[in-house]
Design a protein around this motif. Structure first.
Motif, PDB file in Angstrom:
ATOM      1  N   VAL A   1     -31.130  89.287 -55.190  1.00  0.00           N
ATOM      2  CA  VAL A   1     -31.666  89.775 -53.921  1.00  0.00           C
ATOM      3  C   VAL A   1     -32.806  88.846 -53.515  1.00  0.00           C
ATOM      4  N   ARG A   2     -32.667  88.223 -52.359  1.00  0.00           N
ATOM      5  CA  ARG A   2     -33.681  87.273 -51.897  1.00  0.00           C
ATOM      6  C   ARG A   2     -34.258  87.747 -50.567  1.00  0.00           C
ATOM      7  N   LEU A   3     -35.550  87.498 -50.405  1.00  0.00           N
ATOM      8  CA  LEU A   3     -36.274  87.874 -49.194  1.00  0.00           C
ATOM      9  C   LEU A   3     -36.790  86.604 -48.523  1.00  0.00           C
ATOM     10  N   TYR A   4     -36.406  86.406 -47.267  1.00  0.00           N
ATOM     11  CA  TYR A   4     -36.789  85.198 -46.537  1.00  0.00           C
ATOM     12  C   TYR A   4     -37.640  85.567 -45.322  1.00  0.00           C
ATOM     13  N   LEU A   5     -38.682  84.755 -45.087  1.00  0.00           N
ATOM     14  CA  LEU A   5     -39.385  84.760 -43.813  1.00  0.00           C
ATOM     15  C   LEU A   5     -38.719  83.715 -42.936  1.00  0.00           C
ATOM     16  N   GLU A   6     -38.129  84.153 -41.835  1.00  0.00           N
ATOM     17  CA  GLU A   6     -37.375  83.240 -41.005  1.00  0.00           C
ATOM     18  C   GLU A   6     -38.285  82.493 -40.037  1.00  0.00           C
ATOM     19  N   GLY A   7     -37.890  81.281 -39.708  1.00  0.00           N
ATOM     20  CA  GLY A   7     -38.620  80.441 -38.770  1.00  0.00           C
ATOM     21  C   GLY A   7     -37.834  79.180 -38.542  1.00  0.00           C
TER      22      GLY A   7
ATOM     23  N   VAL B   1     -47.775  90.877 -33.225  1.00  0.00           N
ATOM     24  CA  VAL B   1     -47.042  89.790 -33.858  1.00  0.00           C
ATOM     25  C   VAL B   1     -46.015  90.362 -34.832  1.00  0.00           C
ATOM     26  N   LEU B   2     -44.759  89.999 -34.645  1.00  0.00           N
ATOM     27  CA  LEU B   2     -43.671  90.432 -35.524  1.00  0.00           C
ATOM     28  C   LEU B   2     -43.065  89.226 -36.211  1.00  0.00           C
ATOM     29  N   HIS B   3     -42.906  89.308 -37.528  1.00  0.00           N
ATOM     30  CA  HIS B   3     -42.359  88.212 -38.319  1.00  0.00           C
ATOM     31  C   HIS B   3     -40.883  88.498 -38.639  1.00  0.00           C
ATOM     32  N   PRO B   4     -39.946  87.641 -38.196  1.00  0.00           N
ATOM     33  CA  PRO B   4     -38.524  87.850 -38.521  1.00  0.00           C
ATOM     34  C   PRO B   4     -38.281  87.724 -40.024  1.00  0.00           C
ATOM     35  N   VAL B   5     -37.468  88.637 -40.555  1.00  0.00           N
ATOM     36  CA  VAL B   5     -37.205  88.697 -41.997  1.00  0.00           C
ATOM     37  C   VAL B   5     -35.703  88.811 -42.221  1.00  0.00           C
ATOM     38  N   ARG B   6     -35.226  88.182 -43.304  1.00  0.00           N
ATOM     39  CA  ARG B   6     -33.827  88.345 -43.705  1.00  0.00           C
ATOM     40  C   ARG B   6     -33.767  88.712 -45.183  1.00  0.00           C
ATOM     41  N   LEU B   7     -33.041  89.771 -45.474  1.00  0.00           N
ATOM     42  CA  LEU B   7     -32.806  90.204 -46.846  1.00  0.00           C
ATOM     43  C   LEU B   7     -31.362  89.856 -47.189  1.00  0.00           C
ATOM     44  N   GLU B   8     -31.171  89.101 -48.246  1.00  0.00           N
ATOM     45  CA  GLU B   8     -29.826  88.608 -48.582  1.00  0.00           C
ATOM     46  C   GLU B   8     -29.474  89.001 -50.009  1.00  0.00           C
TER      47      GLU B   8
ATOM     48  N   SER C   1     -26.596  88.251 -52.958  1.00  0.00           N
ATOM     49  CA  SER C   1     -25.516  87.334 -53.341  1.00  0.00           C
ATOM     50  C   SER C   1     -25.091  87.623 -54.783  1.00  0.00           C
ATOM     51  N   ASP C   2     -23.949  87.096 -55.153  1.00  0.00           N
ATOM     52  CA  ASP C   2     -23.481  87.294 -56.533  1.00  0.00           C
ATOM     53  C   ASP C   2     -24.128  86.266 -57.457  1.00  0.00           C
ATOM     54  N   HIS C   3     -23.740  86.244 -58.731  1.00  0.00           N
ATOM     55  CA  HIS C   3     -24.385  85.368 -59.703  1.00  0.00           C
ATOM     56  C   HIS C   3     -24.094  83.892 -59.448  1.00  0.00           C
ATOM     57  N   MET C   4     -23.105  83.607 -58.558  1.00  0.00           N
ATOM     58  CA  MET C   4     -22.795  82.220 -58.207  1.00  0.00           C
ATOM     59  C   MET C   4     -23.362  81.864 -56.818  1.00  0.00           C
ATOM     60  N   ASP C   5     -24.296  82.675 -56.332  1.00  0.00           N
ATOM     61  CA  ASP C   5     -24.981  82.460 -55.048  1.00  0.00           C
ATOM     62  C   ASP C   5     -24.051  82.557 -53.843  1.00  0.00           C
ATOM     63  N   ARG C   6     -22.958  83.242 -53.976  1.00  0.00           N
ATOM     64  CA  ARG C   6     -22.091  83.487 -52.826  1.00  0.00           C
ATOM     65  C   ARG C   6     -22.596  84.734 -52.097  1.00  0.00           C
ATOM     66  N   PRO C   7     -22.930  84.610 -50.772  1.00  0.00           N
ATOM     67  CA  PRO C   7     -23.481  85.746 -50.017  1.00  0.00           C
ATOM     68  C   PRO C   7     -22.515  86.924 -50.000  1.00  0.00           C
ATOM     69  N   LEU C   8     -23.063  88.103 -50.226  1.00  0.00           N
ATOM     70  CA  LEU C   8     -22.281  89.335 -50.194  1.00  0.00           C
ATOM     71  C   LEU C   8     -22.608  90.183 -48.961  1.00  0.00           C
ATOM     72  N   VAL C   9     -23.892  90.325 -48.663  1.00  0.00           N
ATOM     73  CA  VAL C   9     -24.344  91.122 -47.521  1.00  0.00           C
ATOM     74  C   VAL C   9     -25.778  90.718 -47.206  1.00  0.00           C
ATOM     75  N   ASP C  10     -26.141  90.842 -45.954  1.00  0.00           N
ATOM     76  CA  ASP C  10     -27.539  90.584 -45.600  1.00  0.00           C
ATOM     77  C   ASP C  10     -27.975  91.556 -44.503  1.00  0.00           C
ATOM     78  N   LYS C  11     -29.277  91.593 -44.280  1.00  0.00           N
ATOM     79  CA  LYS C  11     -29.854  92.472 -43.264  1.00  0.00           C
ATOM     80  C   LYS C  11     -31.062  91.768 -42.671  1.00  0.00           C
ATOM     81  N   THR C  12     -31.155  91.758 -41.359  1.00  0.00           N
ATOM     82  CA  THR C  12     -32.306  91.163 -40.686  1.00  0.00           C
ATOM     83  C   THR C  12     -33.159  92.266 -40.054  1.00  0.00           C
ATOM     84  N   PHE C  13     -34.460  92.063 -40.079  1.00  0.00           N
ATOM     85  CA  PHE C  13     -35.396  93.010 -39.460  1.00  0.00           C
ATOM     86  C   PHE C  13     -36.697  92.260 -39.195  1.00  0.00           C
TER      87      PHE C  13
END
Length: 599
Positions: free
Chosen positions: A44-50, A89-96, A98-110
C-alpha cells in the motif's frame, strides 16, 4: 486465472502538529478487503500528487479472504501549505494497492487539507489562530442549489454552514474547495465515515444514545452533544439559507452588512480639515496591510475629487482610525455631498476583489460652504443612467433609459414607477391621512435635475393637518427614490401612514425588525403577508421591509436617518408604513423619511 480482488472500503486522512516533529504529521487509515480463496501479500503506497508524484509512505501486509483489515500510513511534512477558510489549500493524494510484484490492483484519489483545530475555553483555534464563526443553516438542500448558493454566501462573508447529514455529505467537497467550515448532524456510522476526511468539517452534532460510539470513529473533531446552541460562545448563525435567494432577495444585503470582512463605520467625522472613519478588519488571517483603498467625494452624485486611502497595519479583529482630506471649498449648501470608500486586495484586479462599498452623507453648511458632519451611513453611490426631468401639464416625470417615475400634480402622489420598462405599482403610492381624503390643494415648489440625481418638492393641504404637508421626492444615482414628508397634525394623537401596493401579488414580506410579542430582539423575519393582514398587528422597530413577488422580485422600503418604521399589511397586498420616531405627541408635528428601491 487469479480471481482474487482487492477493494478499498474506507480511507480516513487526518493531520496533526505535534511540537516535537516541527511539522505536520499526516496519518492515513485505510480499510481493505479481499475476495477469493487464498491470502494475498500486497503493498500500500501513499503519494502526494503534483508535477512529480512524491511517495509519502508505504506499508506491506497479507490480506486474508473475506476479512476487513486496516493499514496505517504516516508521513511527516516539514512545512505544508495549510488549509484555512481564507486560503483553502487542498493537496491531491493517491492511494495505490499493488501485489508483491508491483502490479497495480486498485487505487483511490482524494484531497487532503492540512489544518489543526482545538478549543480553549470559549475560543476555537485553527492552526493556532482564533476564529469566529459566521454561519447559516442549510438543511435538505439539493446539490444544484448549494452550487449556486454557497459561492454567494462565501462572497458575503459567511464562513460556516450548519447542515443535516444528507446535505453535509452532498456539500462537503464544495465546502473544502470554497473554504467554508461545515458543521454536520451525524446519526450513524456512515455519516461520520463519509465526512471525517474532509478538512472543512469543524465539528459534529450527534443525537441519541450512540453519540459516544460515533465520536470514537473520529476523535479529532469537536463534538457538540446538546445542540448548536453550544456554538453561541464561538460565533453566530444568521439565518436559514433556504430563505436566501441567490439572485434577488434582500436578505443577502443584510448578510453583507452583518458579515462583510472589512467595515467602514462612523468615526470622529470632521477633524479640522480631515474626515475620520473607523475601519474594522474582520478577517481571521489577513492583516489590513494586504489591502489598499480609495475614497471619492461626490457632489449631487457627480465625482468631485478622489484619492488614495492610507490604511495602517491592523491585525485580524482590530479596529483602526483612518482619515483623509476634504473636498476643496467653496461648497454649495444646496447640494448633497457623499464620500464613498472602496477597499481592494493588492494581489488581484479591483473588479474581482472589491471588499466594501460604503458611503457617508454630509451637507454643506450655510457659513462659508463648510461641511456639516451628518455621519449617516448610506449604500454606495454608483454610476447610473443620466436622468431627464419633464414638467408636463398634469404630471412631473423623471426618466432614463430603464427608469420612469411619474408624480401627479393633482394629488402629489407617485402614480407610476417603472424599472426595466416594468410597472411596479398597482395603484398610486400615497399618504393615508387622518379624516381621509386626498390633498385639497397641491403646489409644486421646485424641481432640480443634476444629471444623475433629480428632486421634486411639493406642498399639499389636507383636512387633518393644521399646516401644509411638505413632500420631497429625490431620485438617486443608484435608481432608488427617497421620500420625505413633514407637517403638523390638528390632533397630535392622529397617525400618518404611507400606502404602497405593488403590481404583483406578494409571496412573502421580509423585514429586519421585531415581531409582535417577540421581546426586544431584532432579526430578519419572513412572513406570509396574508396571515399578517388577518392578525392586524404592527411589526415595530423595522429598519427595512421588502415585498417579494412570486418571481423573486419586488420592492424594498428602508427607513432613513437612523430611524425605524412600523409596518402593517392589508388583504389586497397593500403595505402600510409609519415612522416610529417622527412624531411629537405634544405639538402634532410629524415627519417620515424612507427610500424605495427595486430588488
Amino acid at each position: 486465472m487469479d480471481e482474487r480482488k482487492v477493494r478499498i472500503l474506507d480511507v480516513f486522512s487526518r493531520s496533526g502538529f505535534p511540537r516535537e516533529t516541527g511539522g505536520a504529521v499526516w496519518k492515513v487509515e485505510c480499510h481493505l478487503a479481499l475476495s477469493g480463496l487464498e491470502d494475498m501479500p500486497v503493498k500500500v503506497r501513499l503519494y502526494l500528487e503534483g508535477e512529480e508524484d512524491v511517495l509519502a509512505a508505504e506499508a506491506r501486509l497479507v490480506l486474508s479472504p473475506d476479512k476487513k483489515q486496516k493499514v496505517y500510513l504516516e508521513h511527516v511534512v516539514a512545512a505544508p501549505r495549510l488549509w484555512t477558510v481564507e486560503d483553502p489549500v487542498l493537496h491531491p493524494v493517491r492511494l495505490e494497492v499493488s501485489d508483491h510484484m508491483d502490479r497495480p490492483l486498485v487505487d483511490k484519489t482524494f484531497v487532503h487539507g492540512f489544518r489543526q483545530v482545538e478549543i480553549l475555553d470559549t475560543e476555537i483555534r485553527c492552526n493556532g489562530r482564533s476564529i469566529r464563526l459566521h454561519g447559516i443553516r442549510m438543511d435538505n438542500a439539493t446539490r444544484g442549489r448549494a452550487d449556486s448558493l454557497l459561492p454567494l454566501c462565501k462572497r458575503l462573508g459567511v464562513d460556516t454552514v450548519v447542515a443535516d447529514a444528507r446535505t453535509g455529505k452532498e456539500i462537503a467537497g464544495l465546502c473544502d474547495r470554497l473554504g467554508l467550515w461545515l458543521l454536520p448532524l451525524v446519526q450513524e456510522e456512515g455519516d461520520v465515515k463519509a465526512l471525517r476526511s474532509h478538512p472543512c468539517v469543524l465539528a459534529y452534532h450527534g443525537v441519541g444514545s450512540g453519540r459516544e460510539a460515533l465520536w470514537s470513529l473520529d476523535n479529532t473533531r469537536l463534538f457538540f452533544a446538546e445542540g448548536w446552541g453550544d456554538l453561541d460562545p464561538y460565533g453566530e448563525l444568521a439565518m436559514d439559507a433556504q430563505e436566501l435567494d441567490p439572485e434577488r432577495e434582500p436578505a443577502k444585503q443584510e448578510l453583507f452588512h452583518r458579515f462583510q470582512k472589512l467595515r467602514v463605520e462612523p468615526g470622529e467625522g470632521l477633524v479640522g480639515r480631515r474626515f475620520e472613519v473607523q475601519v474594522t478588519n474582520g478577517y481571521v488571517w489577513t492583516d489590513l496591510s494586504a489591502f489598499e483603498g480609495r475614497y471619492a467625494w461626490l457632489e449631487d452624485g457627480v465625482l468631485l475629487e478622489e484619492g488614495a486611502l492610507e490604511l495602517p497595519d491592523a491585525g485580524p479583529g482590530e479596529t483602526v482610525r483612518v482619515s483623509h482630506g476634504l473636498p476643496s471649498p467653496p461648497l454649495d449648501p444646496a447640494k448633497e455631498y457623499h464620500v464613498n470608500y472602496r477597499l481592494y486586495r493588492r494581489s488581484a484586479p479591483e473588479e474581482e476583489n472589491r471588499e466594501l462599498a460604503g458611503a457617508f452623507q454630509l451637507l454643506a453648511a450655510e457659513r462659508g460652504g463648510a461641511l456639516e458632519d451628518r455621519n449617516q451611513v448610506r449604500e454606495a453611490v454608483s454610476a447610473w443612467e443620466e436622468l431627464a426631468l419633464a414638467d408636463r401639464q398634469n404630471t412631473i416625470e423623471i426618466l432614463a433609459e430603464t427608469f420612469f417615475l411619474e408624480i401627479s400634480k393633482k394629488t402629489g402622489d407617485i402614480t407610476s414607477l417603472l424599472y426595466d420598462h416594468k410597472e411596479h405599482l398597482q395603484e398610486p403610492h400615497r399618504l393615508q391621512m387622518p379624516r381621509g381624503g386626498e390633498a385639497r390643494e397641491v403646489k409644486v415648489c421646485g424641481t432640480e435635475n443634476h444629471g444623475h440625481r433629480a428632486t421634486i418638492e411639493l406642498e399639499r393641504k389636507y383636512r387633518g393637518c393644521a399646516k401644509g404637508v411638505k413632500t420631497t421626492y429625490t431620485v438617486h444615482t443608484d435608481g432608488s427614490v427617497s421620500v420625505r414628508h413633514g407637517g403638523v397634525l390638528k390632533d397630535p394623537k392622529d397617525r400618518v401612514l404611507a400606502r404602497i401596493r405593488f403590481h404583483q401579488p406578494m409571496r412573502a414580506l421580509e423585514y429586519f425588525g421585531r415581531q409582535p410579542q417577540a421581546g426586544p430582539e431584532l432579526s430578519i423575519q419572513r412572513e406570509d403577508p396574508k396571515e399578517m393582514a388577518e392578525v392586524r398587528e404592527k411589526r415595530t422597530q423595522v429598519r427595512w421591509v421588502a415585498a417579494i413577488g412570486w418571481d423573486a422580485q419586488g420592492m424594498r422600503l428602508e427607513a432613513l436617518e437612523g430611524r425605524s418604521m412600523e409596518v402593517e399589511t392589508e388583504a389586497d397586498d397593500t403595505v402600510l408604513v409609519g415612522q416610529e420616531q417622527g412624531r411629537d405627541p405634544a405639538t402634532g408635528a410629524w415627519e417620515m423619511a424612507y427610500r424605495i428601491s427595486k430588488i
